[in-house]
Design a protein around this motif. Structure first.
Motif, PDB file in Angstrom:
ATOM      1  N   PRO A  51       1.220  52.790  49.265  1.00 44.07           N
ATOM      2  CA  PRO A  51       2.323  52.608  48.259  1.00 44.07           C
ATOM      3  C   PRO A  51       1.579  51.383  47.332  1.00 44.07           C
ATOM      4  O   PRO A  51       1.227  50.480  47.792  1.00 44.07           O
ATOM      5  CB  PRO A  51       3.651  52.487  48.583  1.00 44.07           C
ATOM      6  N   MET A  52       2.029  51.448  46.147  1.00 42.66           N
ATOM      7  CA  MET A  52       1.068  50.530  45.118  1.00 42.66           C
ATOM      8  C   MET A  52       1.418  49.191  45.730  1.00 42.66           C
ATOM      9  O   MET A  52       0.632  48.247  45.675  1.00 42.66           O
ATOM     10  CB  MET A  52       1.577  50.822  43.681  1.00 42.66           C
ATOM     11  N   SER A  53       2.676  48.986  46.133  1.00 36.89           N
ATOM     12  CA  SER A  53       3.215  47.534  46.376  1.00 36.89           C
ATOM     13  C   SER A  53       2.261  47.175  47.579  1.00 36.89           C
ATOM     14  O   SER A  53       2.169  45.867  47.538  1.00 36.89           O
ATOM     15  CB  SER A  53       4.678  47.551  46.557  1.00 36.89           C
ATOM     16  N   GLU A  54       2.294  47.802  48.585  1.00 38.16           N
ATOM     17  CA  GLU A  54       1.525  47.728  49.938  1.00 38.16           C
ATOM     18  C   GLU A  54       0.095  47.273  49.462  1.00 38.16           C
ATOM     19  O   GLU A  54      -0.726  46.415  49.992  1.00 38.16           O
ATOM     20  CB  GLU A  54       1.612  48.780  50.954  1.00 38.16           C
ATOM     21  N   TRP A  55      -0.655  48.327  48.592  1.00 40.62           N
ATOM     22  CA  TRP A  55      -1.938  47.911  48.319  1.00 40.62           C
ATOM     23  C   TRP A  55      -2.197  46.466  47.630  1.00 40.62           C
ATOM     24  O   TRP A  55      -2.852  45.883  47.727  1.00 40.62           O
ATOM     25  CB  TRP A  55      -2.582  48.928  47.050  1.00 40.62           C
ATOM     26  N   GLU A  56      -1.246  46.238  46.918  1.00 41.08           N
ATOM     27  CA  GLU A  56      -1.266  44.743  46.110  1.00 41.08           C
ATOM     28  C   GLU A  56      -1.099  43.954  46.816  1.00 41.08           C
ATOM     29  O   GLU A  56      -1.897  42.745  46.523  1.00 41.08           O
ATOM     30  CB  GLU A  56      -0.084  45.025  44.760  1.00 41.08           C
ATOM     31  N   ALA A  57      -0.221  43.832  47.991  1.00 41.43           N
ATOM     32  CA  ALA A  57      -0.142  42.633  48.919  1.00 41.43           C
ATOM     33  C   ALA A  57      -1.350  42.708  49.568  1.00 41.43           C
ATOM     34  O   ALA A  57      -1.865  41.561  49.998  1.00 41.43           O
ATOM     35  CB  ALA A  57       0.946  43.079  49.861  1.00 41.43           C
ATOM     36  N   LEU A  58      -1.980  43.625  50.162  1.00 40.64           N
ATOM     37  CA  LEU A  58      -3.294  43.835  50.768  1.00 40.64           C
ATOM     38  C   LEU A  58      -4.404  43.073  50.057  1.00 40.64           C
ATOM     39  O   LEU A  58      -5.244  42.243  50.317  1.00 40.64           O
ATOM     40  CB  LEU A  58      -3.667  45.187  51.160  1.00 40.64           C
ATOM     41  N   MET A  59      -4.545  43.557  48.646  1.00 40.01           N
ATOM     42  CA  MET A  59      -5.393  42.930  47.716  1.00 40.01           C
ATOM     43  C   MET A  59      -5.317  41.626  47.587  1.00 40.01           C
ATOM     44  O   MET A  59      -6.422  40.677  47.336  1.00 40.01           O
ATOM     45  CB  MET A  59      -5.454  43.752  46.175  1.00 40.01           C
ATOM     46  N   GLN A  60      -4.033  41.034  47.475  1.00 34.69           N
ATOM     47  CA  GLN A  60      -3.873  39.620  47.531  1.00 34.69           C
ATOM     48  C   GLN A  60      -4.678  38.733  48.418  1.00 34.69           C
ATOM     49  O   GLN A  60      -5.250  37.601  48.422  1.00 34.69           O
ATOM     50  CB  GLN A  60      -2.306  39.175  47.377  1.00 34.69           C
ATOM     51  N   ARG A  61      -4.457  39.149  49.923  1.00 31.85           N
ATOM     52  CA  ARG A  61      -5.105  38.991  51.043  1.00 31.85           C
ATOM     53  C   ARG A  61      -6.864  38.930  50.734  1.00 31.85           C
ATOM     54  O   ARG A  61      -7.248  37.879  51.063  1.00 31.85           O
ATOM     55  CB  ARG A  61      -4.844  39.713  52.126  1.00 31.85           C
ATOM     56  N   ILE A  62      -7.089  39.943  50.333  1.00 32.30           N
ATOM     57  CA  ILE A  62      -8.548  40.290  50.114  1.00 32.30           C
ATOM     58  C   ILE A  62      -9.262  39.390  49.044  1.00 32.30           C
ATOM     59  O   ILE A  62     -10.191  38.979  49.103  1.00 32.30           O
ATOM     60  CB  ILE A  62      -8.984  41.620  49.894  1.00 32.30           C
TER      61      ILE A  62
END
Length: 156
Positions: A51-62
């Motif tokens: 889901p886009m919200s999960e992807w964005e949270a992961l991208m913040q970490r990366i």
């Protein structure tokens, strides 16, 4: 977002479209309009639907990784290889891009497997093989992963 639940068998057509099962669509309904990201899995030859919200949270970490370290740059490049934004159409279908269909060796029958906050997309035969292979070692794996100090997971 709450954890996703369930394993669903469905079919994919020759264009790579699949109809989301009603039970999964219902779980995703609050976030359907935000879209999703589909990518190659790191450890298996399946796909991961974020889901886009999960992807964005992961991208913040990366995004916090130091890009002046070659290892970090190599990881980011490989992790994001083949990443595509996808949407569920008005009829509840999801189009899997052709290159990702090839990567996951997806044929007509697939399995959508909820994996906490993402959905894994598997060719049915490959999924059954991985699950069968894993059952032999699952007791040891469960003990190693979940059998740690009770305080670490707040479980008893």
């Amino acid at each position: 977002m709450n954890s996703l639940i369930g394993t669903y068998e469905c079919k994919v057509d020759t264009k790579g479209r699949l109809m989301l099962p009603a039970a999964l669509k219902k779980q995703l309904s609050p976030i359907l309009q935000n879209g999703f990201v589909v990518k190659r899995a790191v450890f298996q030859s399946c796909l991961e639907l974020y889901p886009m919200s999960e992807w964005e949270a992961l991208m913040q970490r990366i995004n916090k990784l130091n890009r002046f370290k070659k290892k970090n740059n190599d990881f980011i490049r490989r992790f994001t290889a083949g990443v595509k934004v996808v949407e569920i159409d008005t009829t509840g279908r999801l189009l899997i891009p052709k290159d990702l269909v090839v990567f996951a060796d997806i044929s007509k029958e697939i399995v959508l497997s909820a994996a906490v906050n993402i959905i894994e997309i598997w060719d049915k035969d490959k999924y059954e093989q991985v699950i069968d292979d894993a059952t032999v070692d699952f007791a040891d794996l469960a003990e190693e992963v979940m059998g740690q100090d009770d305080d670490a997971f707040d479980i008893s």
